[in-house]
Motif scaffolding. Sequence first.
Motif, PDB file in Angstrom:
ATOM      1  N   ASN A   7      11.036   5.292  -5.276  1.00 28.69           N
ATOM      2  CA  ASN A   7       9.982   5.713  -6.199  1.00 28.69           C
ATOM      3  C   ASN A   7      10.409   5.534  -7.646  1.00 28.69           C
ATOM      4  OD1 ASN A   7       8.216   6.339  -4.170  1.00 28.69           O
ATOM      5  ND2 ASN A   7       8.792   8.490  -4.074  1.00 28.69           N
ATOM      6  N   ARG A  57       2.136   1.860  -3.386  1.00 26.95           N
ATOM      7  CA  ARG A  57       1.053   2.349  -4.256  1.00 26.95           C
ATOM      8  C   ARG A  57       0.758   3.823  -4.008  1.00 26.95           C
ATOM      9  NH1 ARG A  57      -3.554  -2.386  -4.512  1.00 26.95           N
ATOM     10  NH2 ARG A  57      -2.372  -3.775  -5.842  1.00 26.95           N
ATOM     11  N   TRP A  58       0.915   4.267  -2.777  1.00 27.64           N
ATOM     12  CA  TRP A  58       0.660   5.657  -2.426  1.00 27.64           C
ATOM     13  C   TRP A  58       1.855   6.557  -2.720  1.00 27.64           C
ATOM     14  CZ3 TRP A  58      -1.421   4.033   2.995  1.00 27.64           C
ATOM     15  CH2 TRP A  58      -2.692   3.491   2.853  1.00 27.64           C
ATOM     16  N   GLY A  59       2.899   6.013  -3.364  1.00 28.60           N
ATOM     17  CA  GLY A  59       4.071   6.806  -3.707  1.00 28.60           C
ATOM     18  C   GLY A  59       5.025   7.022  -2.548  1.00 28.60           C
ATOM     19  N   LEU A  60       4.929   6.180  -1.527  1.00 29.86           N
ATOM     20  CA  LEU A  60       5.776   6.326  -0.349  1.00 29.86           C
ATOM     21  C   LEU A  60       6.861   5.248  -0.262  1.00 29.86           C
ATOM     22  CD1 LEU A  60       2.963   7.175   2.226  1.00 29.86           C
ATOM     23  CD2 LEU A  60       4.551   8.753   1.118  1.00 29.86           C
ATOM     24  N   LEU A 114       0.834  -1.212   0.000  1.00 30.12           N
ATOM     25  CA  LEU A 114       0.000   0.000   0.000  1.00 30.12           C
ATOM     26  C   LEU A 114       0.865   1.257   0.000  1.00 30.12           C
ATOM     27  CD1 LEU A 114      -2.797  -0.999   2.540  1.00 30.12           C
ATOM     28  CD2 LEU A 114      -3.003  -0.775   0.055  1.00 30.12           C
ATOM     29  N   LEU A 115       1.917   1.260   0.808  1.00 27.36           N
ATOM     30  CA  LEU A 115       2.787   2.433   0.854  1.00 27.36           C
ATOM     31  C   LEU A 115       3.444   2.690  -0.500  1.00 27.36           C
ATOM     32  CD1 LEU A 115       4.333   2.011   4.415  1.00 27.36           C
ATOM     33  CD2 LEU A 115       2.543   3.590   3.683  1.00 27.36           C
TER      34      LEU A 115
END
Length: 168
Positions: free
Chosen positions: A99, A30-33, A27-28
Amino acid sequence: MPHRQTAPGRPPLPVGWRRFAARLPILLFRWGLGWVFGKRLLLLHHTGRVTGLDRRAALEVVEYEPTDGCWIVASGFGPRAAWYRNLRAEPKTVIEVGNRHHAVTAHFLAPDDGAEIMARYALRHPRTARRLCTFMGFPSDGTDAGFREAGRAVPFVRLDAGPGSRLP
């Protein structure tokens, strides 16, 4: 405590909140983190063998060789892990580190190579290596021989980036 069944001698697959915690890095990413993990974790994109759908797995980087542009990862759940079997079927894929996206080709390493890799990993991360061995059901005596034995049993994969592999 519920667990999904795995092959004998392999750790049980997590369910419930443990599964959520194990999938949180995905999830992180996917959120760009993804930068939060530095170079310690990567996100592997792979295609489902049966469904053909895009799948993702967050994996610990066991070794990184910047001069060669390759990352080494291990399948702690053995050769039956879905991402491992999917890479066997289609070794060309994409990974995210931080990233940045990289096109890579998977190469499956021999057990003796795995023994060397695990021994080097144990030198860099002795406590983590002992905990991993215990989690995977291997002796965790902390000796070089014990780590090599575990390394022979765990499938290791080298992800090689081709020239100009960095994707936008």
